[in-house]
Design a protein around this motif. Structure first.
Motif, PDB file in Angstrom:
ATOM      1  N   GLY A 134       5.324   0.248  -5.603  1.00 26.91           N
ATOM      2  CA  GLY A 134       5.419  -0.366  -4.540  1.00 26.91           C
ATOM      3  C   GLY A 134       4.095  -0.957  -3.860  1.00 26.91           C
ATOM      4  N   SER A 135       3.155  -0.939  -4.274  1.00 30.40           N
ATOM      5  CA  SER A 135       1.862  -1.577  -3.730  1.00 30.40           C
ATOM      6  C   SER A 135       1.285  -2.785  -4.460  1.00 30.40           C
ATOM      7  CB  SER A 135       0.732  -0.547  -3.458  1.00 30.40           C
ATOM      8  OG  SER A 135       0.491  -0.155  -4.729  1.00 30.40           O
ATOM      9  N   THR A 136       0.474  -3.312  -3.776  1.00 30.07           N
ATOM     10  CA  THR A 136      -0.173  -4.531  -4.538  1.00 30.07           C
ATOM     11  C   THR A 136      -1.591  -4.289  -4.908  1.00 30.07           C
ATOM     12  OG1 THR A 136       0.660  -6.074  -2.737  1.00 30.07           O
ATOM     13  CG2 THR A 136      -1.164  -6.836  -3.997  1.00 30.07           C
ATOM     14  N   PHE A 137      -1.856  -4.415  -6.264  1.00 31.28           N
ATOM     15  CA  PHE A 137      -2.956  -4.348  -6.753  1.00 31.28           C
ATOM     16  C   PHE A 137      -3.833  -5.557  -6.876  1.00 31.28           C
ATOM     17  CE2 PHE A 137      -0.356  -1.047  -8.882  1.00 31.28           C
ATOM     18  CZ  PHE A 137      -0.927   0.094  -8.695  1.00 31.28           C
ATOM     19  N   TRP A 138      -4.625  -5.847  -5.775  1.00 31.53           N
ATOM     20  CA  TRP A 138      -5.452  -6.959  -5.438  1.00 31.53           C
ATOM     21  C   TRP A 138      -6.347  -7.473  -6.770  1.00 31.53           C
ATOM     22  CZ3 TRP A 138      -4.180  -9.668  -1.433  1.00 31.53           C
ATOM     23  CH2 TRP A 138      -3.526  -8.794  -0.142  1.00 31.53           C
ATOM     24  N   VAL A 174       3.031  -8.738   0.414  1.00 34.35           N
ATOM     25  CA  VAL A 174       2.010  -9.689  -0.102  1.00 34.35           C
ATOM     26  C   VAL A 174       2.942 -10.817  -0.981  1.00 34.35           C
ATOM     27  CG1 VAL A 174      -0.168 -10.348  -1.356  1.00 34.35           C
ATOM     28  CG2 VAL A 174       0.243  -8.250  -0.058  1.00 34.35           C
ATOM     29  N   LEU A 175       2.686 -12.141  -0.582  1.00 34.29           N
ATOM     30  CA  LEU A 175       3.352 -13.191  -1.244  1.00 34.29           C
ATOM     31  C   LEU A 175       2.211 -14.011  -1.833  1.00 34.29           C
ATOM     32  CD1 LEU A 175       5.968 -13.993   1.584  1.00 34.29           C
ATOM     33  CD2 LEU A 175       6.401 -12.585  -0.587  1.00 34.29           C
ATOM     34  N   VAL A 176       2.480 -14.529  -2.971  1.00 34.43           N
ATOM     35  CA  VAL A 176       1.874 -15.879  -3.486  1.00 34.43           C
ATOM     36  C   VAL A 176       2.628 -17.012  -3.715  1.00 34.43           C
ATOM     37  CG1 VAL A 176       0.325 -16.635  -5.344  1.00 34.43           C
ATOM     38  CG2 VAL A 176      -0.023 -14.201  -4.766  1.00 34.43           C
ATOM     39  N   ASP A 177       2.595 -17.966  -3.029  1.00 33.70           N
ATOM     40  CA  ASP A 177       3.384 -19.145  -3.008  1.00 33.70           C
ATOM     41  C   ASP A 177       4.979 -18.613  -2.499  1.00 33.70           C
ATOM     42  OD1 ASP A 177       1.197 -20.874  -3.088  1.00 33.70           O
ATOM     43  OD2 ASP A 177       1.357 -20.855  -5.455  1.00 33.70           O
ATOM     44  N   GLY A 178       4.978 -17.661  -1.797  1.00 31.60           N
ATOM     45  CA  GLY A 178       6.322 -17.365  -1.331  1.00 31.60           C
ATOM     46  C   GLY A 178       6.925 -16.149  -2.350  1.00 31.60           C
ATOM     47  N   ARG A 179       6.352 -15.827  -3.336  1.00 34.55           N
ATOM     48  CA  ARG A 179       6.744 -15.047  -4.324  1.00 34.55           C
ATOM     49  C   ARG A 179       6.231 -13.543  -4.081  1.00 34.55           C
ATOM     50  NH1 ARG A 179       9.821 -16.522  -9.066  1.00 34.55           N
ATOM     51  NH2 ARG A 179      10.662 -18.673  -8.353  1.00 34.55           N
ATOM     52  N   ASN A 180       6.858 -12.516  -4.180  1.00 39.50           N
ATOM     53  CA  ASN A 180       6.476 -11.041  -3.814  1.00 39.50           C
ATOM     54  C   ASN A 180       5.672 -10.736  -5.286  1.00 39.50           C
ATOM     55  OD1 ASN A 180       5.934  -8.429  -3.532  1.00 39.50           O
ATOM     56  ND2 ASN A 180       8.233  -8.279  -2.662  1.00 39.50           N
ATOM     57  N   VAL A 181       4.298 -10.156  -4.963  1.00 43.94           N
ATOM     58  CA  VAL A 181       3.396  -9.882  -6.009  1.00 43.94           C
ATOM     59  C   VAL A 181       3.297  -8.245  -6.101  1.00 43.94           C
ATOM     60  CG1 VAL A 181       2.298 -12.045  -6.196  1.00 43.94           C
ATOM     61  CG2 VAL A 181       1.566 -10.320  -4.557  1.00 43.94           C
ATOM     62  N   LYS A 182       4.182  -7.360  -5.488  1.00 44.37           N
ATOM     63  CA  LYS A 182       3.799  -6.031  -5.549  1.00 44.37           C
ATOM     64  C   LYS A 182       4.270  -5.385  -6.780  1.00 44.37           C
ATOM     65  CE  LYS A 182       8.435  -4.101  -3.957  1.00 44.37           C
ATOM     66  NZ  LYS A 182       8.877  -3.318  -3.548  1.00 44.37           N
ATOM     67  N   ASN A 183       3.691  -4.307  -7.125  1.00 43.67           N
ATOM     68  CA  ASN A 183       3.989  -3.574  -8.336  1.00 43.67           C
ATOM     69  C   ASN A 183       5.218  -2.927  -7.841  1.00 43.67           C
ATOM     70  OD1 ASN A 183       4.066  -1.092 -10.307  1.00 43.67           O
ATOM     71  ND2 ASN A 183       2.164  -1.931 -10.740  1.00 43.67           N
ATOM     72  N   ASP A 184       6.540  -2.945  -8.861  1.00 44.13           N
ATOM     73  CA  ASP A 184       7.675  -2.582  -8.651  1.00 44.13           C
ATOM     74  C   ASP A 184       7.778  -0.917  -8.871  1.00 44.13           C
ATOM     75  OD1 ASP A 184       8.718  -5.087  -8.039  1.00 44.13           O
ATOM     76  OD2 ASP A 184       9.368  -5.346 -10.087  1.00 44.13           O
ATOM     77  N   VAL A 234      -8.762  -2.692   5.582  1.00 42.27           N
ATOM     78  CA  VAL A 234      -9.310  -2.765   4.084  1.00 42.27           C
ATOM     79  C   VAL A 234      -9.875  -1.265   3.839  1.00 42.27           C
ATOM     80  CG1 VAL A 234     -10.390  -3.863   2.320  1.00 42.27           C
ATOM     81  CG2 VAL A 234      -9.248  -5.289   4.254  1.00 42.27           C
ATOM     82  N   MET A 235      -9.591  -0.582   2.803  1.00 43.64           N
ATOM     83  CA  MET A 235      -9.909   0.726   2.386  1.00 43.64           C
ATOM     84  C   MET A 235     -10.429   0.418   1.109  1.00 43.64           C
ATOM     85  SD  MET A 235      -8.012   4.553   2.738  1.00 43.64           S
ATOM     86  CE  MET A 235      -6.437   3.908   1.991  1.00 43.64           C
ATOM     87  N   GLN A 236     -11.614   0.484   0.736  1.00 45.28           N
ATOM     88  CA  GLN A 236     -12.393   0.509  -0.562  1.00 45.28           C
ATOM     89  C   GLN A 236     -12.035   2.026  -1.395  1.00 45.28           C
ATOM     90  OE1 GLN A 236     -13.508  -2.642  -1.217  1.00 45.28           O
ATOM     91  NE2 GLN A 236     -13.240  -2.005  -3.566  1.00 45.28           N
ATOM     92  N   MET A 237     -11.267   2.011  -2.186  1.00 39.68           N
ATOM     93  CA  MET A 237     -11.042   3.343  -3.065  1.00 39.68           C
ATOM     94  C   MET A 237     -11.983   3.279  -4.058  1.00 39.68           C
ATOM     95  SD  MET A 237      -8.352   4.319  -1.132  1.00 39.68           S
ATOM     96  CE  MET A 237      -8.110   5.674  -2.145  1.00 39.68           C
ATOM     97  N   THR A 238     -12.420   2.282  -4.777  1.00 37.01           N
ATOM     98  CA  THR A 238     -12.990   2.269  -5.854  1.00 37.01           C
ATOM     99  C   THR A 238     -13.907   1.094  -5.774  1.00 37.01           C
ATOM    100  OG1 THR A 238     -11.853   1.855  -7.754  1.00 37.01           O
ATOM    101  CG2 THR A 238     -11.821   4.136  -7.229  1.00 37.01           C
ATOM    102  N   GLY A 239     -14.894   1.062  -6.882  1.00 33.86           N
ATOM    103  CA  GLY A 239     -15.271  -0.312  -6.923  1.00 33.86           C
ATOM    104  C   GLY A 239     -14.402  -1.342  -7.286  1.00 33.86           C
ATOM    105  N   GLY A 240     -13.366  -1.164  -8.084  1.00 33.58           N
ATOM    106  CA  GLY A 240     -12.484  -2.075  -8.388  1.00 33.58           C
ATOM    107  C   GLY A 240     -10.910  -1.910  -7.627  1.00 33.58           C
ATOM    108  N   ASP A 241     -10.904  -0.978  -6.808  1.00 36.67           N
ATOM    109  CA  ASP A 241      -9.633  -0.958  -6.155  1.00 36.67           C
ATOM    110  C   ASP A 241      -9.644  -0.886  -4.757  1.00 36.67           C
ATOM    111  OD1 ASP A 241      -6.934  -0.080  -5.794  1.00 36.67           O
ATOM    112  OD2 ASP A 241      -7.348   2.032  -5.955  1.00 36.67           O
ATOM    113  N   ALA A 242      -8.973  -1.499  -4.204  1.00 38.91           N
ATOM    114  CA  ALA A 242      -9.016  -1.635  -2.386  1.00 38.91           C
ATOM    115  C   ALA A 242      -7.571  -1.731  -2.095  1.00 38.91           C
ATOM    116  CB  ALA A 242      -9.637  -2.818  -2.015  1.00 38.91           C
ATOM    117  N   ASN A 243      -7.259  -1.057  -1.067  1.00 43.52           N
ATOM    118  CA  ASN A 243      -5.896  -1.101  -0.491  1.00 43.52           C
ATOM    119  C   ASN A 243      -5.920  -1.841   0.889  1.00 43.52           C
ATOM    120  OD1 ASN A 243      -4.323   0.357  -2.214  1.00 43.52           O
ATOM    121  ND2 ASN A 243      -5.597   2.137  -1.863  1.00 43.52           N
TER     122      ASN A 243
END
Length: 167
Positions: free
Chosen positions: A73-77, A60-70, A35-44
Motif C-alpha cells: 500500500g505504499s509507493t517505492f520511489w 502518487v500518480l504518474v500521468d493520472g495512474r496510481n503507482v502504489k505497491n498493491d 521526506v524520510m530517508q530510510m536507507t540509501g536506496g529507500d525513502a518514504n
C-alpha cells in the motif's frame, strides 16, 4: 485559482536547474512535504506529519495512474519506471483529497506528469558518488508519422547504511 486546496507545481525548468536526480529529493524542496530517508536506496514521502516506515497516506500518480505497491500500500520511489529527465511537471495537492481521489489521498496527492513521446530528444546520464553509489539512465524518443515512442532504461545502486556487527 479555483482549487480549494493548497497546491504547488514543480516545473521541468525547476527540476533541470536543481540538478536533482531522485524523486524524494525533488519533493523535499516543496513546502509541507515530509521526506524520510530510510536507507540509501529507500525513502518514504508524505505530508502533514503522517510519514512512517511504509507511508501509505499520500496518493502518487504518474500521468493520472496510481503507482502504489498493491501488497504493502505504499509507493517505492526508486522503482518508478520513469526518470526525472522525462518529467514535464509535478503537481502537489496538500491536504485531504479523499472525497475526490479515494482513501489513498488522505494526506494529499502527488501527480507526476511526463513529457509526451517524441518530445525532448534522446539522452544519457551517468553519475556516481562515495562507495558503491552509482546511477545511470538512457532514454530514446522519436516519431514516425502518427506513431510516437519513448523508451528508457536505468540502473541505480545505493548503499544500505547497515551497521557491521562482529561475530
Amino acid at each position: 485559482l479555483d482549487a480549494p486546496n493548497s497546491t504547488s507545481v514543480v516545473t521541468r525548468q525547476d527540476i533541470r536547474l536543481s540538478g536533482i536526480t531522485r524523486f524524494p529529493e525533488l519533493l523535499r524542496r516543496v513546502a509541507g512535504m515530509d521526506v524520510m530517508q530510510m536507507t540509501g536506496g529507500d525513502a518514504n514521502v508524505s505530508m502533514r506529519g503522517l510519514n512512517s516506515r511504509l507511508s501509505n497516506k499520500l496518493l502518487v500518480l504518474v500521468d493520472g495512474r496510481n503507482v502504489k505497491n498493491d501488497i504493502l500500500g505504499s509507493t517505492f520511489w526508486e522503482s518508478l519506471t520513469i526518470d526525472v529527465d522525462q518529467i514535464e511537471r509535478i503537481e502537489i495537492v496538500r491536504g485531504p483529497g479523499s472525497s475526490l481521489y479515494g482513501a489513498d489521498a488522505f494526506a494529499g496527492v502527488v501527480n507526476i506528469i511526463t513529457r509526451q513521446p517524441a518530445e525532448g530528444g534522446s539522452g544519457l546520464r551517468v553519475g556516481g558518488g562515495d562507495g558503491p553509489s552509482v546511477y545511470g539512465s538512457l532514454w530514446a524518443t522519436g516519431r514516425d508519422g502518427d506513431f510516437a515512442y519513448r523508451a528508457s532504461a536505468g540502473f541505480t545502486r545505493r548503499p544500505r547504511w547497515t551497521r557491521e556487527v562482529g561475530a
